[in-house]
Design a protein around this motif. Structure first.
Motif, PDB file in Angstrom:
ATOM      1  N   VAL A 186       0.890  -1.444   0.078  1.00 26.47           N
ATOM      2  CA  VAL A 186      -0.033   0.055   0.200  1.00 26.47           C
ATOM      3  C   VAL A 186       0.855   1.114   0.071  1.00 26.47           C
ATOM      4  N   ALA A 187       2.196   1.170  -0.219  1.00 21.51           N
ATOM      5  CA  ALA A 187       2.954   2.308  -0.389  1.00 21.51           C
ATOM      6  C   ALA A 187       2.642   3.514  -1.212  1.00 21.51           C
ATOM      7  N   LEU A 188       2.303   3.122  -2.346  1.00 22.67           N
ATOM      8  CA  LEU A 188       1.822   4.206  -3.463  1.00 22.67           C
ATOM      9  C   LEU A 188       0.512   4.811  -2.959  1.00 22.67           C
ATOM     10  N   PRO A 189      -0.359   3.955  -2.667  1.00 24.79           N
ATOM     11  CA  PRO A 189      -2.009   4.427  -2.589  1.00 24.79           C
ATOM     12  C   PRO A 189      -1.820   5.366  -1.343  1.00 24.79           C
ATOM     13  N   ALA A 190      -1.029   4.934  -0.101  1.00 23.41           N
ATOM     14  CA  ALA A 190      -0.977   5.729   1.123  1.00 23.41           C
ATOM     15  C   ALA A 190      -0.364   6.825   0.980  1.00 23.41           C
ATOM     16  N   THR A 191       0.760   6.869  -0.066  1.00 26.37           N
ATOM     17  CA  THR A 191       1.556   8.229  -0.412  1.00 26.37           C
ATOM     18  C   THR A 191       0.876   9.207  -1.172  1.00 26.37           C
ATOM     19  N   THR A 192      -0.174   8.562  -2.062  1.00 30.47           N
ATOM     20  CA  THR A 192      -1.167   9.362  -2.605  1.00 30.47           C
ATOM     21  C   THR A 192      -2.074  10.202  -1.825  1.00 30.47           C
ATOM     22  N   LEU A 193      -2.629   9.508  -1.079  1.00 27.95           N
ATOM     23  CA  LEU A 193      -3.537  10.094  -0.059  1.00 27.95           C
ATOM     24  C   LEU A 193      -2.739  10.947   0.857  1.00 27.95           C
ATOM     25  N   THR A 194      -1.594  10.622   1.388  1.00 27.44           N
ATOM     26  CA  THR A 194      -0.893  11.739   2.114  1.00 27.44           C
ATOM     27  C   THR A 194      -0.637  13.046   1.351  1.00 27.44           C
ATOM     28  N   LEU A 195      -0.120  12.957   0.185  1.00 26.38           N
ATOM     29  CA  LEU A 195       0.202  14.299  -0.503  1.00 26.38           C
ATOM     30  C   LEU A 195      -1.273  14.999  -1.172  1.00 26.38           C
ATOM     31  N   VAL A 196      -2.354  14.384  -0.968  1.00 27.55           N
ATOM     32  CA  VAL A 196      -3.650  15.179  -0.945  1.00 27.55           C
ATOM     33  C   VAL A 196      -4.127  15.776   0.060  1.00 27.55           C
ATOM     34  N   VAL A 197      -3.710  15.351   1.401  1.00 29.07           N
ATOM     35  CA  VAL A 197      -4.310  16.191   2.470  1.00 29.07           C
ATOM     36  C   VAL A 197      -3.234  16.721   3.258  1.00 29.07           C
ATOM     37  N   LEU A 198      -2.082  16.550   2.979  1.00 32.91           N
ATOM     38  CA  LEU A 198      -0.799  17.195   3.662  1.00 32.91           C
ATOM     39  C   LEU A 198      -0.997  18.678   3.577  1.00 32.91           C
TER      40      LEU A 198
END
Length: 320
Positions: A186-198
Motif C-alpha cells: 500500500v506504499a503508493l496509494p498511501a503516499t497518494t492520499l498523504t500528498l492530497v491531505v498534507l
C-alpha cells in the motif's frame, strides 16, 4: 447528569449526528433510486424477455413502492442487517467486513504518514516564517493539493512503480500477508492520499500557531531567552491545538471517504472498489450500504473533532 455544560454539549453533538445520519440515509436511497440502469437486466442480460425480467424484479422485491423498500432497509440496519446483494445473494455485511478493514488499514497508514509530517512542517514553516524554507514548504504542498488524486496516483505508478520498480502498481493485499508485506503493497496509494491531505493540515497548523505567537505568554518565553523552536513546540503549539485537531479529524474523514478513486486506480480491495464494482452491476443494496458506512464514518470523525475541540478549549470546558 446533563447539568454539566460539557456533557450537555457532547450529548447534543451525538444526537445531531444520529439525526444527520438518518437524513443522509434518505438522500443515499433517493440518489441510488435515481441512477439509470436495471439490475434485473444486468443479471439476465440483453436477451432476457419482458416476462423473465418482470419475474426477477418481483423476486428481488423491486416491484414494491420505494418508501416500503426504504423502511425495510432502515429497519434492517437498525437490527444490524445490511441486506443481501441482488447479484450474488451474499450477505452484504460479510462482503463488506474484509473490505472495510482494508480501507481502514490504508487510511490509517496514510494518517500515520500525513499527520505528524503536516504538524512538523507547520512548525518548521512558523520557525522560518516568510523565509525561503517557509515559502518552499507552502509552494510544494500547495502544488500537491492542486493536483487531483488520480493524476498523482498515475504519476507515482509511472515513475515509482514502472520506471524505478520500487513498489508494485497494484496494491493487492490479503489476510495471509504480514504487516510489512501489506505496508509494502500500500506504499503508493498511501503516499497518494498523504500528498492530497498534507497541505491543508500543514497550512492550518501554521496559521493556528502564528495566531498565538503574538500572545503575552509567548513574548514572556522569548524574554526568558528560550529558543524559537522550543517556544513554538512547548508554548504556542499546545495553545493552538483546538483548530489543529479539527482540521486533522476532517482530513482523517477524507482519508476514509475519499479513498474511492485511489482504490480504483491501484486495484486495492477496499470499500471504494467494492462500491464501484456494484455500481456497474446496478446492485443498489451494496452501493447503499457502502455509502451509509462512509457517511457514518465521516459523521463520527466530525463529532469526534467537535468533542476534542471542546475538551481542548478551557473556555468550553469551564464556561462561566
Amino acid at each position: 447528569m446533563l447539568s454539566n455544560p460539557l456533557i450537555r454539549m457532547i450529548a447534543q453533538r451525538l444526537a445531531l449526528g444520529i439525526v444527520l445520519l438518518f437524513a443522509i440515509s434518505l438522500v443515499i436511497f433517493i440518489g441510488t433510486e435515481m441512477l439509470p440502469g436495471d439490475v434485473a437486466q444486468s443479471i439476465l442480460g440483453q436477451s432476457a424477455t419482458e416476462q423473465s425480467l418482470a419475474n426477477l424484479r418481483e423476486e428481488l422485491g423491486l416491484n414494491q413502492p420505494a418508501y416500503v423498500r426504504y423502511l425495510d432497509w432502515v429497519g434492517g440496519i437498525l437490527q444490524g442487517d445490511l441486506g443481501t446483494s441482488l447479484t450474488n445473494k451474499q450477505d452484504i455485511g460479510s462482503m463488506i467486513g474484509t473490505r472495510l478493514g482494508n480501507t481502514f488499514f490504508l487510511a490509517s497508514v496514510a494518517a500515520v504518514m500525513s499527520v505528524p509530517l503536516a504538524v512538523l512542517l507547520g512548525m518548521i514553516a512558523v520557525h522560518y516564517k516568510d523565509g525561503f524554507i517557509d515559502k518552499a514548504i507552502s509552494m510544494s504542498t500547495l502544488g500537491a493539493i492542486s493536483l487531483p488524486e488520480f493524476f498523482i496516483g498515475y504519476l507515482l505508478i509511472y515513475f515509482v512503480a514502472v520506471q524505478l520498480g520500487w513498489f508494485p502498481s497494484n496494491a493487492l493485499v490479503h489476510s495471509g500477508m504480514s504487516l510489512m508485506e501489506k505496508l509494502y503493497a500500500v506504499a503508493l496509494p498511501a503516499t497518494t492520499l498523504t500528498l492530497v491531505v498534507l497541505a491543508h493540515m500543514m497550512r492550518m497548523t501554521r496559521a493556528a500557531i502564528l495566531n498565538v505567537m503574538s500572545s503575552a505568554y509567548v513574548e514572556t518565553a522569548e524574554l526568558k531567552g528560550l529558543s524559537s523552536f522550543k517556544i513554538i513546540f512547548h508554548h504556542a503549539f499546545p495553545n493552538a491545538i483546538a483548530p489543529i485537531i479539527t482540521v486533522v479529524m476532517l482530513n482523517l474523514g477524507y482519508l476514509v471517504v475519499g479513498v474511492v478513486v485511489v482504490e480504483v486506480i491501484f486495484v486495492y480491495p477496499g470499500m471504494g472498489q467494492l462500491m464501484v464494482d456494484h455500481v456497474i452491476k446496478r446492485d443498489m443494496p451494496v452501493v447503499q450500504a457502502c455509502g451509509l458506512i462512509f457517511a457514518a464514518t465521516y459523521i463520527l470523525l466530525n463529532m469526534t473533532a467537535d468533542i476534542l475541540a471542546i475538551i481542548a478549549n478551557p473556555r468550553l470546558r469551564h464556561p462561566k
